[in-house]
Design an enzyme around this catalytic site. Structure first.
Site, mmCIF file in Angstrom:
data_model
loop_
_atom_site.group_PDB
_atom_site.id
_atom_site.type_symbol
_atom_site.label_atom_id
_atom_site.label_comp_id
_atom_site.label_asym_id
_atom_site.label_seq_id
_atom_site.Cartn_x
_atom_site.Cartn_y
_atom_site.Cartn_z
ATOM 1 N N ARG A 1 -5.258 0.405 -6.918
ATOM 2 C CA ARG A 1 -3.983 0.975 -6.479
ATOM 3 C C ARG A 1 -3.457 2.045 -7.438
ATOM 4 N NH1 ARG A 1 -1.955 -2.183 -2.213
ATOM 5 N NH2 ARG A 1 -2.274 -4.419 -2.410
ATOM 6 N N GLY B 1 0.764 -1.244 0.000
ATOM 7 C CA GLY B 1 0.000 0.000 0.000
ATOM 8 C C GLY B 1 0.789 1.285 0.000
ATOM 9 N N ASP C 1 0.227 3.097 4.260
ATOM 10 C CA ASP C 1 -0.841 3.789 3.542
ATOM 11 C C ASP C 1 -1.965 4.200 4.486
ATOM 12 O OD1 ASP C 1 -1.622 1.136 3.959
ATOM 13 O OD2 ASP C 1 -2.410 0.818 1.948
ATOM 14 N N LYS D 1 -7.225 6.733 10.288
ATOM 15 C CA LYS D 1 -8.637 6.547 10.659
ATOM 16 C C LYS D 1 -8.697 6.320 12.169
ATOM 17 C CE LYS D 1 -9.547 3.139 7.534
ATOM 18 N NZ LYS D 1 -10.415 2.241 6.713
ATOM 19 N N ASP E 1 -5.459 -0.374 -1.970
ATOM 20 C CA ASP E 1 -6.295 -1.279 -2.761
ATOM 21 C C ASP E 1 -7.566 -1.713 -2.051
ATOM 22 O OD1 ASP E 1 -5.038 -3.057 -0.807
ATOM 23 O OD2 ASP E 1 -5.774 -4.694 -2.064
ATOM 24 N N GLY F 1 -4.665 -0.124 13.666
ATOM 25 C CA GLY F 1 -3.350 0.171 14.235
ATOM 26 C C GLY F 1 -2.481 -1.064 14.407
ATOM 27 N N ASP G 1 -5.456 1.944 10.433
ATOM 28 C CA ASP G 1 -6.862 1.600 10.661
ATOM 29 C C ASP G 1 -6.999 1.105 12.108
ATOM 30 O OD1 ASP G 1 -9.558 1.110 9.702
ATOM 31 O OD2 ASP G 1 -9.056 -1.006 9.539
HETATM 32 P P1 IMP Z 1 -4.621 -1.980 10.463
HETATM 33 O O1 IMP Z 1 -3.588 -3.006 10.778
HETATM 34 O O2 IMP Z 1 -6.002 -2.403 10.845
HETATM 35 O O3 IMP Z 1 -4.265 -0.593 10.957
HETATM 36 O O4 IMP Z 1 -4.728 -1.906 8.903
HETATM 37 C C1 IMP Z 1 -3.720 -1.439 8.168
HETATM 38 C C2 IMP Z 1 -3.726 -2.101 6.806
HETATM 39 O O5 IMP Z 1 -5.030 -2.526 6.406
HETATM 40 C C3 IMP Z 1 -3.258 -1.086 5.818
HETATM 41 O O6 IMP Z 1 -1.910 -1.270 5.557
HETATM 42 C C4 IMP Z 1 -4.104 -1.371 4.630
HETATM 43 O O7 IMP Z 1 -3.434 -2.292 3.793
HETATM 44 C C5 IMP Z 1 -5.339 -2.046 5.137
HETATM 45 N N1 IMP Z 1 -6.448 -1.097 5.239
HETATM 46 C C6 IMP Z 1 -6.980 -0.539 6.334
HETATM 47 N N2 IMP Z 1 -7.938 0.317 6.041
HETATM 48 C C7 IMP Z 1 -8.029 0.316 4.696
HETATM 49 C C8 IMP Z 1 -8.844 1.029 3.764
HETATM 50 O O8 IMP Z 1 -9.680 1.878 4.095
HETATM 51 N N3 IMP Z 1 -8.634 0.746 2.450
HETATM 52 C C9 IMP Z 1 -7.720 -0.170 2.033
HETATM 53 N N4 IMP Z 1 -6.919 -0.818 2.859
HETATM 54 C C10 IMP Z 1 -7.088 -0.595 4.179
HETATM 55 MG MG MG Z 2 -1.369 -2.196 3.701
#
Ligand code: IMP
Ligand code: MG
Length: 194
Positions: free
Chosen positions: A185, A61, A120, A151, A179, A125, A123
């Site tokens: 992407r 990403g 990227d 976010k 993506d 975290g 979310d």
């Molecule tokens: P986390 O580990 O939940 O913070 O998510 C992080 C990863 O999930 C990022 O590197 C993204 O690849 C994917 N991700 C989280 N939110 C989104 C989104 O809104 N669109 C696309 N990919 C997301």
């Molecule tokens: Mg990612």
């Protein structure tokens, strides 16, 4: 700005079903806005990290963001080493599996280095938190976190980014490297799938 476009033609080439290629993308941040934000991050980063440092981008990403960020840093006279690591968590859905793991190797020679970890989207975290832990275990000196899209309302673990491109609510974003099921992407802008 609020323009809606279907992904067909732009993101939907290549044999997807009509339903799949007609997912509407709401444009959130266009190319000019992204370029301005990337340029604005450079002095913030330069101030916080004055010495030599390593950028560690999370694939896939962060590839577009890192590419623009390092060229903007170059224009400001900064020349970080550039590395990438790959974590897996998302399958092909929109919800994280909750399990994050490193696929492949960590770059060598990170011990004692100042690191800017770039992703990227921050979310839940979990990904950035896990990556930071891996880098700590490798003996990194100091670690800063940069997320193109933050976010904060979605956080499940303690994680705050030091540098943020854009803050959004609970939207699923795509484009500029980001993506959904390996699509979108290539879009030069950041949009939301609603
Ligand atoms: P986390 O580990 O939940 O913070 O998510 C992080 C990863 O999930 C990022 O590197 C993204 O690849 C994917 N991700 C989280 N939110 C989104 C989104 O809104 N669109 C696309 N990919 C997301
Ligand atoms: Mg990612």
């Amino acid at each position: 700005m609020a323009s809606k476009t279907t992904a067909s033609g732009e993101a939907g080439a290549g044999g997807q079903s009509p339903a799949e290629s007609e997912v509407p993308v709401s444009k959130l941040f266009d190319e000019a806005e992204i370029a301005r934000r990337v340029a604005a991050l450079v002095p913030e980063i330069s101030k916080a990290i004055p010495g030599d440092f390593v950028i560690v981008g999370l694939l896939k990403g962060a590839f577009v963001f890192v590419a623009d960020l390092v060229r903007a840093l170059h224009a400001a006279g900064r020349h970080p080493r550039i590395e990438f690591i790959t974590l897996s968590s998302y399958g092909h859905g929109r919800e994280s599996s909750g399990q994050v793991r490193l696929t492949g190797e960590l770059p060598a020679e990170l011990a004692g280095r100042d690191i800017l970890l770039v992703d990227d989207v921050a979310d839940t975290g979990r990904s950035l938190s896990h990556a930071r832990e891996l880098l700590r275990e490798r003996g990194a000196a100091r670690i800063w976190i940069c997320a193109l899209v933050d976010k904060p309302s979605r956080r499940q673990v303690q994680l705050s980014a030091d540098f943020v491109g854009f803050t959004v609510g609970d939207r699923f974003v795509v484009g500029y490297g980001i993506d959904y099921a390996e699509r979108y992407r290539h879009l030069p802008y950041i949009g939301a799938l609603d």
